[in-house]
Design a protein around this motif. Structure first.
Motif, PDB file in Angstrom:
ATOM      1  N   SER A   1       5.805 -11.903  36.491  1.00  0.00           N
ATOM      2  CA  SER A   1       5.705 -12.605  35.203  1.00  0.00           C
ATOM      3  C   SER A   1       6.190 -14.030  35.422  1.00  0.00           C
ATOM      4  O   SER A   1       7.370 -14.258  35.705  1.00  0.00           O
ATOM      5  CB  SER A   1       6.563 -11.912  34.135  1.00  0.00           C
ATOM      6  OG  SER A   1       6.126 -10.584  33.939  1.00  0.00           O
TER       7      SER A   1
ATOM      8  N   TYR B   1       6.246 -18.382  34.623  1.00  0.00           N
ATOM      9  CA  TYR B   1       6.097 -19.529  33.740  1.00  0.00           C
ATOM     10  C   TYR B   1       5.297 -20.581  34.487  1.00  0.00           C
ATOM     11  O   TYR B   1       5.670 -20.995  35.587  1.00  0.00           O
ATOM     12  CB  TYR B   1       7.470 -20.073  33.349  1.00  0.00           C
ATOM     13  CG  TYR B   1       7.446 -21.321  32.503  1.00  0.00           C
ATOM     14  CD1 TYR B   1       6.874 -21.317  31.232  1.00  0.00           C
ATOM     15  CD2 TYR B   1       8.025 -22.504  32.970  1.00  0.00           C
ATOM     16  CE1 TYR B   1       6.861 -22.476  30.451  1.00  0.00           C
ATOM     17  CE2 TYR B   1       8.022 -23.658  32.189  1.00  0.00           C
ATOM     18  CZ  TYR B   1       7.445 -23.639  30.935  1.00  0.00           C
ATOM     19  OH  TYR B   1       7.437 -24.778  30.162  1.00  0.00           O
TER      20      TYR B   1
ATOM     21  N   VAL C   1       3.671 -16.094  31.276  1.00  0.00           N
ATOM     22  CA  VAL C   1       4.503 -15.807  30.111  1.00  0.00           C
ATOM     23  C   VAL C   1       5.322 -17.044  29.765  1.00  0.00           C
ATOM     24  O   VAL C   1       5.446 -17.977  30.571  1.00  0.00           O
ATOM     25  CB  VAL C   1       5.458 -14.610  30.392  1.00  0.00           C
ATOM     26  CG1 VAL C   1       4.667 -13.341  30.681  1.00  0.00           C
ATOM     27  CG2 VAL C   1       6.405 -14.936  31.542  1.00  0.00           C
TER      28      VAL C   1
ATOM     29  N   LYS D   1      11.255 -18.032  28.707  1.00  0.00           N
ATOM     30  CA  LYS D   1      12.322 -17.083  28.413  1.00  0.00           C
ATOM     31  C   LYS D   1      11.969 -15.651  28.824  1.00  0.00           C
ATOM     32  O   LYS D   1      12.840 -14.787  28.887  1.00  0.00           O
ATOM     33  CB  LYS D   1      12.658 -17.115  26.913  1.00  0.00           C
ATOM     34  CG  LYS D   1      13.234 -18.453  26.449  1.00  0.00           C
ATOM     35  CD  LYS D   1      14.581 -18.733  27.101  1.00  0.00           C
ATOM     36  CE  LYS D   1      15.143 -20.087  26.700  1.00  0.00           C
ATOM     37  NZ  LYS D   1      15.561 -20.175  25.301  1.00  0.00           N
ATOM     38  N   GLU D   2      10.682 -15.399  29.120  1.00  0.00           N
ATOM     39  CA  GLU D   2      10.257 -14.069  29.544  1.00  0.00           C
ATOM     40  C   GLU D   2       9.919 -14.010  31.036  1.00  0.00           C
ATOM     41  O   GLU D   2       9.517 -12.968  31.547  1.00  0.00           O
ATOM     42  CB  GLU D   2       9.026 -13.635  28.738  1.00  0.00           C
ATOM     43  CG  GLU D   2       9.235 -13.588  27.234  1.00  0.00           C
ATOM     44  CD  GLU D   2       7.943 -13.323  26.482  1.00  0.00           C
ATOM     45  OE1 GLU D   2       6.993 -12.798  27.111  1.00  0.00           O
ATOM     46  OE2 GLU D   2       7.876 -13.643  25.283  1.00  0.00           O
TER      47      GLU D   2
END
Length: 290
Positions: free
Chosen positions: A98, A100, A127, A130-131
């Motif tokens: 996941s 950024y 994503v 923050k994820e």
């Protein structure tokens, strides 16, 4: 460092060229005719031209862009990109699954296309920060904005232990007369802030390993002494060549045009001063590839 007047003065000593693009073959807008002619002439004499670029694009994306810049197909044999080296790492999970994404999606979407040379690639999902487990950086959101605008995000990412995958180690490039920030500037900032950045383009080994594989794909197995690297970046093109024990030709009329007082050719004293300051030792130097 020997100042030469044309590639043909020394090209007969080498069976292959590893040629940088931006600042050497084109200016981000259009091709340099003399550079194209020099590469065409080298290939006609039997030499192999591998374009080795810190572009975050896959090889096919760079080829398409070269067509838009009027660089003809007969000026090169194959392409090795920082993007392909970095993509391979991403699909092995180097920064998690996941991620950024930093860059311009319309320009960089190809970075996330499947890469079939990886055995059992992981599935990558974009994503919000923050994820995310890690960061994939193809470039700034705004190439004209100071990289420090990302400090708050980088502080959070560092605190979360995220790694930043840098798809283009270049700090800046000149698009025509305009100087723009690249992904390398963001990765440098992240490292300075205490984060961990992963590099795959020049001057780091993965892109040279890929360039050699490109030669193998064409049926060639040349010794490093038979390869000449060409570029305008002392800390990317020349440093990378030095690290790989490959001879190099420094194009002084690119990023260092002002410092080397290059109009047609570099000023010898200015070149010597500049190279000493940068702790760089290219084999040859020339104002522009021709």
């Amino acid at each position: 460092t020997q100042i030469i007047n044309s590639l043909s003065e020394v090209s007969g000593r080498y069976k292959a060229l590893f040629v940088d693009l931006w600042g050497c073959v084109h200016n981000g807008i259009t091709a340099f005719p003399d550079a194209v002619a020099a590469l065409q002439a080298y290939r006609k004499q039997g030499g192999i031209v591998v374009l080795v670029t810190n572009s975050p694009k896959p090889r096919a994306g760079v080829a398409a862009q070269l067509g838009q810049f009027n660089v003809p197909d007969d000026a090169y044999d194959t392409i090795s990109t920082s993007g392909d080296s970095a993509r391979a790492a991403m699909f092995t999970g180097a920064v998690g699954t996941s991620v950024y994404f930093m860059g311009e999606w319309e320009r960089d979407a190809g970075f996330f296309e499947p890469l079939h040379v990886i055995h059992e690639p992981v599935e990558i999902t974009r994503v919000p920060l923050k994820e995310a487990e890690g960061i994939v950086c193809c470039g700034p959101f705004d190439t004209m904005a100071d990289p420090e605008v990302n400090q708050a995000d980088f502080l959070y990412a560092k605190q979360m232990g995220m790694k930043l995958l840098c798809a283009n180690p270049d700090i800046v490039v000149d698009r025509g007369e305009k100087r723009e920030w690249c992904a390398g500037a963001l990765a440098r900032l992240y490292t300075e802030m205490g984060g961990e950045s992963l590099y795959f383009g020049k001057p780091h080994p993965p892109i040279y390993d890929l360039a050699r594989r490109r030669l193998t794909e064409l049926g060639h197995d040349f010794a490093d002494s038979e390869i000449l690297a060409i570029g305008d970046g002392p800390h990317t093109d020349i440093a990378g060549a030095m690290g790989e024990s490959i001879d190099s030709l420094f194009i002084t009329g690119g990023l260092a045009a002002r410092e080397t007082k290059t109009s047609v050719q570099p000023d010898a004293d200015a070149l010597q001063t500049y190279l000493a300051h940068e702790q760089s030792a290219p084999t040859y130097a020339i104002g522009f590839l021709r």
